[in-house]
Design an enzyme around this catalytic site. Structure first.
Site, PDB file in Angstrom:
ATOM      1  N   HIS A  10      73.436  75.057  14.282  1.00  0.00           N
ATOM      2  CA  HIS A  10      74.269  74.464  15.327  1.00  0.00           C
ATOM      3  C   HIS A  10      75.453  75.374  15.635  1.00  0.00           C
ATOM      4  O   HIS A  10      76.148  75.808  14.728  1.00  0.00           O
ATOM      5  CB  HIS A  10      74.761  73.103  14.823  1.00  0.00           C
ATOM      6  CG  HIS A  10      75.228  72.212  15.917  1.00  0.00           C
ATOM      7  ND1 HIS A  10      76.364  72.470  16.624  1.00  0.00           N
ATOM      8  CD2 HIS A  10      74.718  71.066  16.410  1.00  0.00           C
ATOM      9  CE1 HIS A  10      76.526  71.514  17.526  1.00  0.00           C
ATOM     10  NE2 HIS A  10      75.548  70.653  17.426  1.00  0.00           N
ATOM     11  N   HIS A  70      72.073  72.871  10.300  1.00  0.00           N
ATOM     12  CA  HIS A  70      72.370  71.524  10.730  1.00  0.00           C
ATOM     13  C   HIS A  70      71.192  70.577  10.554  1.00  0.00           C
ATOM     14  O   HIS A  70      71.337  69.404  10.242  1.00  0.00           O
ATOM     15  CB  HIS A  70      72.769  71.614  12.195  1.00  0.00           C
ATOM     16  CG  HIS A  70      72.969  70.315  12.866  1.00  0.00           C
ATOM     17  ND1 HIS A  70      73.873  69.399  12.391  1.00  0.00           N
ATOM     18  CD2 HIS A  70      72.403  69.761  13.951  1.00  0.00           C
ATOM     19  CE1 HIS A  70      73.837  68.328  13.181  1.00  0.00           C
ATOM     20  NE2 HIS A  70      72.952  68.526  14.122  1.00  0.00           N
ATOM     21  N   LEU A  81      67.931  56.146   8.466  1.00  0.00           N
ATOM     22  CA  LEU A  81      67.373  55.494   9.648  1.00  0.00           C
ATOM     23  C   LEU A  81      65.876  55.264   9.503  1.00  0.00           C
ATOM     24  O   LEU A  81      65.373  54.164   9.754  1.00  0.00           O
ATOM     25  CB  LEU A  81      67.640  56.339  10.890  1.00  0.00           C
ATOM     26  CG  LEU A  81      69.081  56.329  11.369  1.00  0.00           C
ATOM     27  CD1 LEU A  81      69.220  57.191  12.618  1.00  0.00           C
ATOM     28  CD2 LEU A  81      69.555  54.909  11.662  1.00  0.00           C
ATOM     29  N   ALA A  82      65.142  56.288   9.062  1.00  0.00           N
ATOM     30  CA  ALA A  82      63.691  56.149   8.998  1.00  0.00           C
ATOM     31  C   ALA A  82      63.288  55.146   7.911  1.00  0.00           C
ATOM     32  O   ALA A  82      62.570  54.178   8.188  1.00  0.00           O
ATOM     33  CB  ALA A  82      63.045  57.507   8.751  1.00  0.00           C
ATOM     34  N   GLY A  83      63.755  55.361   6.699  1.00  0.00           N
ATOM     35  CA  GLY A  83      63.340  54.500   5.589  1.00  0.00           C
ATOM     36  C   GLY A  83      63.914  53.095   5.688  1.00  0.00           C
ATOM     37  O   GLY A  83      63.228  52.105   5.403  1.00  0.00           O
ATOM     38  N   LEU A 137      67.783  61.120  15.757  1.00  0.00           N
ATOM     39  CA  LEU A 137      68.012  59.689  15.535  1.00  0.00           C
ATOM     40  C   LEU A 137      66.849  58.923  16.152  1.00  0.00           C
ATOM     41  O   LEU A 137      66.326  57.966  15.582  1.00  0.00           O
ATOM     42  CB  LEU A 137      69.340  59.261  16.177  1.00  0.00           C
ATOM     43  CG  LEU A 137      70.584  59.971  15.639  1.00  0.00           C
ATOM     44  CD1 LEU A 137      71.837  59.492  16.387  1.00  0.00           C
ATOM     45  CD2 LEU A 137      70.756  59.697  14.151  1.00  0.00           C
ATOM     46  N   ARG A 195      71.216  75.461  21.770  1.00  0.00           N
ATOM     47  CA  ARG A 195      71.838  75.726  20.478  1.00  0.00           C
ATOM     48  C   ARG A 195      71.467  77.065  19.859  1.00  0.00           C
ATOM     49  O   ARG A 195      72.324  77.799  19.377  1.00  0.00           O
ATOM     50  CB  ARG A 195      71.420  74.631  19.493  1.00  0.00           C
ATOM     51  CG  ARG A 195      72.026  73.301  19.823  1.00  0.00           C
ATOM     52  CD  ARG A 195      71.555  72.219  18.885  1.00  0.00           C
ATOM     53  NE  ARG A 195      72.219  70.965  19.266  1.00  0.00           N
ATOM     54  CZ  ARG A 195      72.032  69.814  18.663  1.00  0.00           C
ATOM     55  NH1 ARG A 195      71.188  69.712  17.659  1.00  0.00           N
ATOM     56  NH2 ARG A 195      72.688  68.742  19.060  1.00  0.00           N
TER      57      ARG A 195
HETATM   58  C1  LIG Z   1      76.559  66.187  11.056  1.00  0.00           C
HETATM   59  C2  LIG Z   1      75.267  65.779  11.706  1.00  0.00           C
HETATM   60  C3  LIG Z   1      75.261  65.283  13.005  1.00  0.00           C
HETATM   61  C4  LIG Z   1      74.075  64.883  13.620  1.00  0.00           C
HETATM   62  N1  LIG Z   1      74.110  64.392  14.891  1.00  0.00           N
HETATM   63  C5  LIG Z   1      72.961  63.972  15.476  1.00  0.00           C
HETATM   64  C6  LIG Z   1      72.987  63.382  16.779  1.00  0.00           C
HETATM   65  O1  LIG Z   1      74.036  63.251  17.413  1.00  0.00           O
HETATM   66  N2  LIG Z   1      71.820  62.945  17.303  1.00  0.00           N
HETATM   67  C7  LIG Z   1      70.633  63.056  16.645  1.00  0.00           C
HETATM   68  O2  LIG Z   1      69.621  62.617  17.151  1.00  0.00           O
HETATM   69  N3  LIG Z   1      70.595  63.605  15.392  1.00  0.00           N
HETATM   70  C8  LIG Z   1      71.723  64.054  14.802  1.00  0.00           C
HETATM   71  N4  LIG Z   1      71.666  64.607  13.536  1.00  0.00           N
HETATM   72  C9  LIG Z   1      70.396  64.624  12.799  1.00  0.00           C
HETATM   73  C10 LIG Z   1      70.083  63.240  12.243  1.00  0.00           C
HETATM   74  O3  LIG Z   1      71.276  62.605  11.853  1.00  0.00           O
HETATM   75  C11 LIG Z   1      69.163  63.270  11.037  1.00  0.00           C
HETATM   76  O4  LIG Z   1      68.087  64.109  11.276  1.00  0.00           O
HETATM   77  C12 LIG Z   1      68.611  61.878  10.736  1.00  0.00           C
HETATM   78  O5  LIG Z   1      69.645  60.944  10.675  1.00  0.00           O
HETATM   79  C13 LIG Z   1      67.823  61.860   9.448  1.00  0.00           C
HETATM   80  O6  LIG Z   1      67.471  60.528   9.122  1.00  0.00           O
HETATM   81  P1  LIG Z   1      66.493  60.210   7.937  1.00  0.00           P
HETATM   82  O7  LIG Z   1      66.326  58.749   7.888  1.00  0.00           O
HETATM   83  O8  LIG Z   1      65.271  61.028   8.066  1.00  0.00           O
HETATM   84  O9  LIG Z   1      67.234  60.760   6.609  1.00  0.00           O
HETATM   85  P2  LIG Z   1      68.658  60.436   5.934  1.00  0.00           P
HETATM   86  O10 LIG Z   1      69.518  59.585   6.762  1.00  0.00           O
HETATM   87  O11 LIG Z   1      69.188  61.747   5.469  1.00  0.00           O
HETATM   88  O12 LIG Z   1      68.265  59.566   4.677  1.00  0.00           O
HETATM   89  C14 LIG Z   1      67.705  60.103   3.526  1.00  0.00           C
HETATM   90  C15 LIG Z   1      67.546  58.990   2.525  1.00  0.00           C
HETATM   91  O13 LIG Z   1      66.774  59.458   1.436  1.00  0.00           O
HETATM   92  C16 LIG Z   1      67.411  59.199   0.213  1.00  0.00           C
HETATM   93  N5  LIG Z   1      67.000  60.245  -0.708  1.00  0.00           N
HETATM   94  C17 LIG Z   1      66.987  61.591  -0.516  1.00  0.00           C
HETATM   95  N6  LIG Z   1      66.480  62.212  -1.579  1.00  0.00           N
HETATM   96  C18 LIG Z   1      66.148  61.266  -2.467  1.00  0.00           C
HETATM   97  C19 LIG Z   1      65.561  61.289  -3.762  1.00  0.00           C
HETATM   98  N7  LIG Z   1      65.189  62.425  -4.341  1.00  0.00           N
HETATM   99  N8  LIG Z   1      65.389  60.105  -4.398  1.00  0.00           N
HETATM  100  C20 LIG Z   1      65.747  58.929  -3.822  1.00  0.00           C
HETATM  101  N9  LIG Z   1      66.275  58.850  -2.585  1.00  0.00           N
HETATM  102  C21 LIG Z   1      66.475  60.007  -1.933  1.00  0.00           C
HETATM  103  C22 LIG Z   1      68.871  59.163   0.528  1.00  0.00           C
HETATM  104  O14 LIG Z   1      69.531  58.405  -0.446  1.00  0.00           O
HETATM  105  C23 LIG Z   1      68.842  58.484   1.900  1.00  0.00           C
HETATM  106  O15 LIG Z   1      68.756  57.108   1.739  1.00  0.00           O
HETATM  107  C24 LIG Z   1      72.858  65.004  12.925  1.00  0.00           C
HETATM  108  C25 LIG Z   1      72.854  65.516  11.623  1.00  0.00           C
HETATM  109  C26 LIG Z   1      74.032  65.924  11.018  1.00  0.00           C
HETATM  110  C27 LIG Z   1      73.965  66.505   9.648  1.00  0.00           C
END
Ligand SMILES: Cc1cc2nc3c(=O)[nH]c(=O)nc-3n(C[C@H](O)[C@H](O)[C@H](O)COP(=O)(O)OP(=O)(O)OC[C@H]3O[C@@H](n4cnc5c(N)ncnc54)[C@H](O)[C@@H]3O)c2cc1C
Ligand code: SF4
Ligand code: FES
Lengths: 248, 654
Positions: free
Chosen positions: B285, B420, B57-59, B460, B349
Site C-alpha cells: 500500500h 498491507h 469477518l469471514a469466520g 471486506l 496502488r
Molecule cells: C490497516 C488495514 C486496512 C484495511 N482496509 C481495508 C478496506 O478499507 N477495505 C477492504 O475491503 N479491506 C481492507 N483491508 C483488508 C481487510 O481488512 C482484510 O483482508 C480482512 O478484514 C480479513 O478478514 P478475515 O476474516 O479473512 O481475517 P481477520 O479479520 O484477520 O481474522 C483472522 C481471525 O483468525 C484468527 N486466527 C489467526 N490465526 C489463528 C490461529 N493460528 N489460531 C486460532 N485463530 C487464529 C484471529 O484470531 C482472527 O479471529 C485492510 C487491512 C488492513 C491491515
C-alpha cells in the site's frame, strides 16, 4: 532518554503480584509506549529473565486489545489508547508506574493482562439485533435520519478496551454497556428488542461483579473514544421504561 | 531470462482443475451451484459439527450464519475476544454493486473491474459471484444495525474508492472494518447465547487432524490447539474444518497487520497436504507512515483517500535535506503527475508504491533513512480552506501527528509503501473447499477471488461474502454425507498430531540459544522486503532463498525462548509463528522466482515494458500456482485460467 519503569509482575491468576523496577537507557521519543515495552522485553530475554506479558494487537487504537494503567491513569496521560501513546509525552529521567486494569470484573491473568470476557457476555445478553442471515430487507427501504445514524455511529465506536471500568471508583462497566444500548436503541432496526436488550445487558453487567454507576464521570474522561456520559442517561431511561412496562 | 533457474528449487506436478466450478452463463452459475448442492434436514443439523478457526469477518459471519441454521459450531481465535480480529482495522470501505448513485454501476461492472484489477489472474466464476453477493451483504449489515454513513435524506451514502469511476463504496467514517466486524460479532454472540456456537478465545490452532474414514477417504476432522492461558494442548474434532485465519503479511515483520496476524493455521494445513495458492502475490500500500527506527513494531496505514487531494513529490536533487518549505516549487518533482498525467496521484496502488521506491532508490527520498516521499496538502488547504480539509481528513491528520510528532497542516506528510494484504493463501475450489476433503478456507486466508492484485474495499466484501453467503451454502453440501464416524481422542492420527505439537513446543523451549525470536523475525522481514517486496529479480530471489535457509537453520539452533510450556507464554507463541513464517518466506520466494512475469502485486524487474511498466506473459503464466508441500522442493500444480467474458488486456494508466 533514560526511563525507569515500575511494572506489575504476577505469574498467574492465583499468584501474588508485586511491582518490579527496570531501567531503560535508550528510549527514543518517537517510540510508542508499547515499543518501549518491546525494547524492555528484548533486554529481559537476553538477560535470561521472563519478558513482561502485556496485550496488544492492532497497535492502531482500534481493536481495544491493549490497555494498562500508567501512573495511575488508564491508557496514560493522553486521551488515547496505550498503543497510540508515544514516549515524547515523557521526559528524560521519568519514573513510570505500569499496572493492569484493576476491577473485580477483570481478574488478572498474568502481569499486565486481564480477563475481559465479561464484556462478551454482556453483549451476548442482548447487545445485538436478531436478524438471521438472508432475511434482511433491501437496505434503502429503511431510511435512517442522518443525525440518528451519526449518533448511533458515535456510540458504536466503543472499542471494548475496558478503560472506563479501570477508571471508575466503583468498577462499573456502565459506559461500555450504555454505548451498545445507545448504538442499537437509536436505530429503527433496534426498536423491537429495545426493552429486552437493556434488561438483559444490565442484568448480566451486575452478575459479572461490576459495580453500579453513581455518575462520577471518570469513565468518560478515560475513554479513548470519547464515549459521552449521556449514553448512560439514555440507558437509564430505557431501563425505567422497560421496568415500567413490566418486562422484567 | 532463464525460465529454468527456478526448476532447481521445485518440482512440477500435474495440472489441477476446479472440479466444483459450474458452467453455463456466468450470471446463472451461483444459482446453479446452490440448486445442485445437497441440503441437510433442519432436524439433523445439530448433529453435524463444524470447527471454524478465526472469527474475523469471514469466520465470524460463517459461524453466526451456520449457528442460526442449527449446526453445532465450535470457533477459535487467538485474541481475548472475537471483536478484536484484524478486520477491525479496515478503514476505507466495502464495495457493493447497488448502483444507488445511478452512475452506471452493475454486478457485471464490479465483476469486470475485479477481474481487470486482479490483472487477469483470478477466476471469472468466483469474481462474478463476489459481485453478485455484494448487494446482499449491505442489506444484511444494515439490518444488523451497522451505522453506515448516510445522506441527509436518510439513505446510504457512497464514495468512489481505489481509482474506479463509479461510487460503490459503503463506509462508516474511517472505521468501516470496525463497524462490520462488530455487526458480525454481535450476530456471533447471539448464537453463543443461543448455544449453537461454542467460542474458544485465546486458543491458537497448531495443527490439523486428517483422518481416513472406512472407505479410506482422508477427511479434515479436527485441530490441535493450545490454550494460550494455561498452555494446555487440546484436541477438538468435528465433521468439517473451516480456516478463516486472515492474511500472512507479517512475514515481512513490518506490515499494517496486527501483531498477532500469522500464517500458522494455514501453514500447518499446508504441511498436512493443503495446496498453497499464489503465495508471492502481495499488496503493498502506497500511503503508510514511514519507519522511524529499529524499534518499530508495525506500520500504520493512512487511508488512500488522501491521494484524492494531496500531491506527492520529492526534491529534484538527490540528498536534498532542506526543510520542505525551503524547497521552491521548481526544485520539486511531482513525479506521479509527471509520469502519469491522466491519473496523476490516483494511479493504482502497485504503481504508486513502485514509483515511490524508485524515487528513494535514486536518493531523493525524505525523512529517516531516505525512505519517504512527501504527501502535500498545501495546495488543497489553499483551494478548499483548512476547515474543509479538516472535515474531510481530520482524523487521519491527527493520527499522523500523534505518531510522528509533526503537524501535517503546516508541513507535508511523509509516506512510504508498506505490506498491507496478501492475495495468496490456501488453494480452494468454487465451494471454498481446499484439495483436502472437508477442509474449507474463507476470507484473506484463501487464495482469494482477487487475482494478482486486489481493488480497494474488496477484501471486506470477500470476507463477508465467504462468511455470510458462500460457506453457509457450500458446507451443507459436504455435511449432507455426515455426520461421520466420531474420532476418539486416542485415534492414532490424533495422538500423532498431538505429540508432534508437544514435541515442537518442547523443542522451542529447549534450544536456549542467544538470539531473541524478534531478532529472527526482523531479519526474515528484511530479506523478504529487500528481495521479495515491491520489485523482484531472479538473482535476488535465489539469494533470498539461500539466506532464508541459513536463517532457518540458525533459528532452530540458536533461538532463545524463555518461560515454560504450561503457562501464558508470549515468547513461545511468537516463536512458533516465526518458525512458520520462515518456511512460508522460502515458498514465497520460490513462487516469485518461478513466475517470470510481472502481474498485479508481483513485479519482476526482468519483465517490464520499454517504459518500465509491468509486462504479463499470458501465454505462459495465465494459471494459479498451487503448491504442494515438499520441504526444500515444493511441487507446483497449475490451474489454468480461462477468460470467456472479459478480454485479457494490458493494464495501462498512462
Ligand atoms: C490497516 C488495514 C486496512 C484495511 N482496509 C481495508 C478496506 O478499507 N477495505 C477492504 O475491503 N479491506 C481492507 N483491508 C483488508 C481487510 O481488512 C482484510 O483482508 C480482512 O478484514 C480479513 O478478514 P478475515 O476474516 O479473512 O481475517 P481477520 O479479520 O484477520 O481474522 C483472522 C481471525 O483468525 C484468527 N486466527 C489467526 N490465526 C489463528 C490461529 N493460528 N489460531 C486460532 N485463530 C487464529 C484471529 O484470531 C482472527 O479471529 C485492510 C487491512 C488492513 C491491515
Ligand atoms: S466505553 Fe470507552 S473506555 Fe469503555 S470500553 Fe468502550 S472505548 Fe473503552
Ligand atoms: S493494540 Fe489495538 S487498540 Fe491498542
Amino acid at each position: 532518554m533514560r526511563i525507569t519503569v515500575n511494572v506489575w509482575r504476577q505469574k498467574n491468576a492465583d499468584a501474588k503480584g508485586s511491582m518490579v523496577s527496570y531501567a531503560l537507557d535508550d528510549v527514543v521519543e518517537d517510540m510508542s509506549f508499547l515499543e518501549m515495552l518491546d525494547v524492555l522485553n528484548e533486554q529481559l530475554t537476553l538477560a535470561g529473565e521472563e519478558p513482561v506479558a502485556f496485550d496488544s494487537d492492532c497497535r492502531e487504537g482500534i481493536c481495544g486489545t491493549c490497555g494498562v494503567v500508567i501512573n495511575g491513569i488508564p491508557h496514560g496521560p493522553e486521551v488515547t489508547t496505550t498503543c497510540q501513546l508515544h514516549m515524547r509525552t515523557f521526559k528524560d529521567g521519568d519514573v513510570i508506574d505500569i499496572e493492569p486494569w484493576r476491577a473485580s470484573g477483570f481478574p488478572v491473568v498474568k502481569d499486565l493482562i486481564v480477563d475481559r470476557g465479561a464484556f462478551d457476555r454482556i453483549i451476548a445478553a442482548g447487545g445485538y439485533i436478531s436478524v438471521n442471515t438472508g432475511s434482511a430487507p433491501e437496505a434503502n427501504n429503511l431510511p435512517v435520519p442522518k443525525e440518528d445514524a451519526d449518533h448511533a455511529f458515535e456510540a458504536a465506536t466503543c472499542i471494548g478496551c475496558g478503560a472506563c471500568v479501570a477508571a471508575c471508583p466503583n468498577g462499573s462497566a456502565m459506559l461500555f454497556t450504555a454505548a451498545k444500548v445507545t448504538h442499537l436503541g437509536l436505530l429503527p432496526q433496534g426498536q423491537p428488542e429495545r426493552e429486552s436488550r437493556v434488561l438483559g445487558m444490565v442484568e448480566q453487567h451486575d452478575a459479572e461483579g461490576f459495580g453500579s454507576c453513581t455518575n462520577i464521570g471518570e469513565c468518560t474522561a478515560a475513554c479513548p473514544k470519547g464515549i459521552p456520559l449521556d449514553v448512560i442517561s439514555r440507558l437509564n431511561r430505557d431501563l425505567l421504561g422497560a421496568l415500567a412496562a413490566g418486562k422484567a | 531470462m532463464s525460465v529454468d533457474a527456478s526448476l532447481e528449487f521445485h518440482e512440477v506436478g500435474e495440472d489441477i482443475a476446479d472440479a466444483a466450478a459450474p458452467s453455463g452463463p456466468i450470471e446463472r452459475r451461483w444459482d446453479e451451484r446452490k440448486f445442485s448442492a445437497k441440503l441437510v434436514n433442519p432436524a439433523n443439523r445439530r448433529k453435524m459439527s463444524v470447527i471454524i478457526v478465526g472469527t474475523g469477518l469471514a469466520g465470524g459471519a460463517a459461524a453466526a450464519t451456520l449457528g442460526e441454521a442449527g449446526y453445532h459450531v465450535k470457533t477459535f481465535c487467538y485474541q481475548d475476544s472475537p471483536r478484536r480480529a484484524h478486520s477491525i482495522a479496515a478503514q476505507g470501505g466495502i464495495n457493493a454493486a447497488k448502483n444507488y448513485r445511478n452512475d452506471g454501476d452493475s454486478i457485471y461492472r464490479l465483476f469486470y473491474d475485479t477481474v481487470k484489477g486482479g490483472d487477469f489472474r483470478s477466476r471469472e466464476s468466483n469474481s462474478y459471484r463476489l459481485a453478485q453477493v455484494s448487494v446482499n451483504i449491505i442489506d444484511q449489515c444494515v439490518a444488523q444495525g451497522v451505522p453506515f454513513a448516510r445522506e441527509y435524506g436518510g439513505l446510504l451514502d457512497n464514495r468512489s474508492f481505489g481509482g474506479v469511476q463509479v461510487s460503490r463504496t459503503f463506509y462508516a467514517r474511517g472505521q468501516t472494518g470496525q463497524q462490520l466486524l462488530i455487526g458480525a460479532y454481535q450476530a456471533l454472540e447471539r448464537q453463543i447465547a443461543a448455544g449453537t456456537v461454542e467460542m474458544h478465545t485465546r486458543h491458537e490452532m497448531l495443527d490439523l487432524i486428517m483422518v481416513p474414514d472406512a472407505d479410506g477417504t482422508e477427511r479434515a476432522r479436527g485441530i490441535i490447539v493450545r490454550d494460550m492461558v494455561t498452555g494446555e494442548i487440546e484436541t477438538h474434532t468435528a465433521d468439517a474444518v473451516v480456516l478463516a485465519t486472515g492474511g500472512y503479511g507479517n512475514v515481512y515483520f513490518l506490515s499494517t497487520n496486527a501483531m498477532g496476524s500469522n500464517v500458522t493455521a494455514t501453514w500447518r494445513a499446508h504441511r498436512k497436504g493443503a495446496y498453497f495458492g499464489n503465495p508471492c502475490y502481495t499488496q503493498i500500500h502506497p500511503t503508510c507512515i514511514p519507519v522511524s527506527g529499529d524499534y518499530q513494531s508495525k506500520l500504520t496505514l493512512m487511508s488512500e483517500s488522501l491521494r484524492n487531494d494531496g500531491r506527492i513529490w520529492v526534491p529534484k536533487q538527490p540528498g536534498d535535506d532542506r526543510h520542505p518549505a525551503d524547497i521552491p516549487e521548481d526544485e520539486r518533482d511531482y513525479y506521479l503527475e509527471r509520469i502519469y498525467p491522466a491519473f496523476g496521484n490516483l494511479v493504482p496502488r502497485d504503481i504508486a508504491s513502485r514509483a515511490a521506491k524508485y524515487q528513494c532508490d535514486d536518493g531523493k527520498g525524505v525523512g529517516p533513512g531516505g525512505l519517504g516521499v512527501y504527501l502535500d496538502f498545501a495546495d488543497a488547504i489553499e483551494r478548499m480552506g483548512r476547515k474543509t480539509v479538516e472535515a474531510k481528513y481530520g482524523n487521519l491528520f491527527d493520527m499522523y501527528a500523534r505518531i510522528t510528532g509533526e503537524d501535517p497542516y503546516t508541513r507535508p506528510m511523509r509516506i512510504y509503501p508498506a505490506v498491507h494484504y496478501v492475495m495468496g493463501g490456501l488453494w480452494v475450489d468454487y465451494d471454498l473447499q481446499s484439495n483436502l476433503t472437508g477442509l474449507f478456507v474463507g476470507g484473506e486466508a484463501n487464495f482469494s477471488d482477487q487475482g494478482a492484485n486486489r481493488l480497494g474495499a474488496s477484501a471486506l466484501m470477500q470476507g463477508l461474502a465467504d462468511g455470510y453467503f458462500v460457506l453457509p451454502s457450500t458446507l451443507p453440501d459436504y455435511l449432507a454425507a455426515g455426520p461421520f464416524e466420531p474420532v476418539p481422542d486416542d485415534h492414532p492420527r490424533v495422538v500423532e498430531a498431538r505429540q508432534a505439537v508437544e514435541e515442537r513446543v518442547e523443542k522451542l523451549l529447549s534450544i536456549n540459544g542467544s538470539r531473541t525470536v524478534d531478532s529472527f523475525h526482523k531479519e526474515l522481514g528484511h530479506i523478504m522486503w529487500e528481495y521479495c517486496g515491491m520489485e523482484r529479480t531472479e538473482e535476488g530471489l535465489i539469494k533470498a532463498i539461500g539466506l532464508i535457509r541459513d536463517l532457518k537453520a540458525e533459528f532452530w539452533s540458536n533461538v532463545k525462548v524463555t518461560g515454560e510450556a504450561q503457562e501464558l507464554n508470549q515468547a513461545l507463541e511468537r516463536a512458533g509463528r516465526v518458525a512458520d513464517f520462515i518456511e512460508l518466506g522460502e515458498l514465497m520466494c520460490i513462487d516469485a522466482l518461478h513466475r517470470a512475469e510481472s502481474c498485479g502485486g508481483h513485479f519482476r524487474a526482468e519483465s517490464q515494458t520499454e517504459d518500465g511498466e509491468a509486462l504479463r506473459h499470458d501465454d505462459t503464466f495465465a494459471y494459479v500456482a498451487a503448491w504442494e508441500f515438499g520441504g526444500e522442493k515444493p511441487v507446483l500444480h497449475k490451474e489454468p485460467l480461462e477468460y470467456e467474458y472479459v478480454e485479457m488486456k494490458a493494464r495501462s494508466y498512462k
